[in-house]
Design a protein around this motif. Sequence first.
Motif, short mmCIF file in Angstrom:
data_model
loop_
_atom_site.label_atom_id
_atom_site.label_comp_id
_atom_site.label_asym_id
_atom_site.label_seq_id
_atom_site.Cartn_x
_atom_site.Cartn_y
_atom_site.Cartn_z
N GLU A 210 0.83 -1.21 0.00
CA GLU A 210 0.00 0.00 0.00
C GLU A 210 0.86 1.26 0.00
N GLN A 211 1.99 1.17 0.73
CA GLN A 211 2.82 2.37 0.88
C GLN A 211 3.74 2.63 -0.31
N VAL A 231 8.25 4.62 1.18
CA VAL A 231 8.89 3.92 2.30
C VAL A 231 8.08 2.66 2.61
N THR A 232 8.70 1.50 2.49
CA THR A 232 8.03 0.24 2.81
C THR A 232 9.05 -0.81 3.25
N VAL A 233 8.59 -1.74 4.09
CA VAL A 233 9.45 -2.83 4.53
C VAL A 233 9.85 -3.72 3.33
N ALA A 259 -1.35 -4.51 0.00
CA ALA A 259 -1.40 -4.92 1.41
C ALA A 259 -0.64 -3.90 2.26
N SER A 260 -1.06 -3.79 3.50
CA SER A 260 -0.43 -2.84 4.43
C SER A 260 0.89 -3.40 4.94
N GLU A 261 1.68 -2.55 5.57
CA GLU A 261 2.97 -2.98 6.13
C GLU A 261 2.77 -4.12 7.14
N PRO A 281 10.83 -9.62 2.70
CA PRO A 281 9.50 -9.02 2.87
C PRO A 281 8.76 -8.87 1.53
N SER A 282 9.48 -8.50 0.47
CA SER A 282 8.83 -8.34 -0.85
C SER A 282 8.09 -9.60 -1.27
#
Lengths: 321, 321
Positions: A210-211, A231-233, A259-261, A281-282
């Motif tokens: 999402e971010q 910025v995302t994990v 999807a959210s973080e 994480p990706s």
Amino acid sequence: MKDQDGFPVFEDVVAAHERIKPYIHRTPVLTSSYLDELTGASLFFKCENFQKAGAFKVRGASNAVFGLDEETAKRGVATHSSGNHALSLSYAAGRRGIECTVVMPRTAPEAKKAAVRGYGGRIVECEPSTSSREEVFAKVQEETGAEFVHPYNDLRIITGQATCSREMVEQVEELDAVVAPIGGGGMVSGCCLTLSNIAPGVEIYAAEPEQADDAYRSFKAGHIIADDAPVTVADGLKVPLKDNTWHYVSNHVTDILTASEDEIVDAMRLIWQRMKLVMEPSSAVPLATILKNPDTFKGKRVGIIITGGNVDLDKLPWMKG
Amino acid sequence: MKDQDGFPVFEDVVAAHERIKPYIHRTPVLTSSYLDELTGASLFFKCENFQKAGAFKVRGASNAVFGLDEETAKRGVATHSSGNHALSLSYAAGRRGIECTVVMPRTAPEAKKAAVRGYGGRIVECEPSTSSREEVFAKVQEETGAEFVHPYNDLRIITGQATCSREMVEQVEELDAVVAPIGGGGMVSGCCLTLSNIAPGVEIYAAEPEQADDAYRSFKAGHIIADDAPVTVADGLKVPLKDNTWHYVSNHVTDILTASEDEIVDAMRLIWQRMKLVMEPSSAVPLATILKNPDTFKGKRVGIIITGGNVDLDKLPWMKG
């Protein structure tokens, strides 16, 4: 060969597969009865975290490097990347015995720099800004005459990545859908290239944080929208679509889901815990979107690309501090 | 069937394999060119971390549970364990639809208790001492009449574990040696049972933490030596040998090798980082001993059993605090 729009045809994927076979793994497909029960779908995880250099990117990089004529190869290859493409291009160049120069921000993690050097790549540092990267990269190219291999907006790269979904179609019968993470769109474009040719009934979903939902917004708007420094994990998915990947995404993708973080980290942990896979994480974004949209996938046979496994074991997203 | 000493013969392993096939995975064997280069050997990792319930123990547990006659099965099974055997026996009993009672110290991690309950096991808590465990367990048996399935000193268990090395021999040609972690000796005994019958030329090494080296000292002394509450990061390997496992270890093991706590954690991290496998500290002891004894393994084709993958992701041994 080219199709009528100047894009690769499936014969190019077959040729790429033949070309890169000595340098890549045919990665296994794993399943989990726990996750099948949780989602109501049959999930097939294509484990590119087990791939050479730890990610699917070695497919495209090997195709680019081993497709060069002798003359061009002598001058080496160059790219800018602080991620898996840098590792993969260094690995492939090392296997061919040619030079690879990678322009990387001086702020990139030491572990990533060490990994590039471990594969024989040469690092030229730049400041962590687009203008510095472009300036330094232009100088590198001028000095070396090296062949530029873009991390994703390069048809040799897309054709290489397309070998992954080709293997999956051979390994899993009667897939209904494939879900792959989307950043710049190299892997998703590869899926489109393969599936539209040999399994046109298979739905293609792209999964995005999402971010960093620029691909989602581009898809809905009908033209490329690029974000400035999201910025995302899921740090492999921050880059925007470009013309070549947009061609595939806009023409062949069924839908883009986000999807959210927290959802991404939860899905990542679930895969580590239940499937015993070290992955990035990706690579968890597809499962996160499937858990979020159960009705879209219920009862279907769904292929998921676990794109890579290069994580910092000292900085896992569920660790405190 | 039994051999002249009353121990199982290879036909029992074949029968066990047939019996448990519907309830276990035939786990993959993975390799790593990086670790091959590092050790000078060819290493083949049998990935029981991908096994049902996350560990090889489900092989023995399934063999015990599905080998019971109807009458006995009706009264259920019981054991004491706070580890993978508890999970595995609960899983197998659940698949057969019979009751499983596990006596566990009340201090056992909540995650382990939740996992046992998740598989349908019933937990009866005891104090964290041998006397309390025995007392509570005797009561459970008296009340339920349940069949006791010891975690390793049970020939049904050993015969079940023996199916793992049978698969490995089928999956990897011309093995020179196998290295498996040793705690109570269930897995190692299974390797002895299989290999001494169908591949008697293969060397069998047991790998043990220095800080829980009772099997090593037993092997050198020629009789069982049991430690009182050893402390090691390899928490699956704290238990001592018993008569049935000592039979196999003393007759068939080539040697027992040990590794320090730091060496075990380093090897574990190496496997996570390079092979992208989530696995337990216990499973890293074989690689740690191979790295420590390079001359013993150089040039050989070596099978390694990755025994399980049930770790607490919040308490990895390289995390601080």
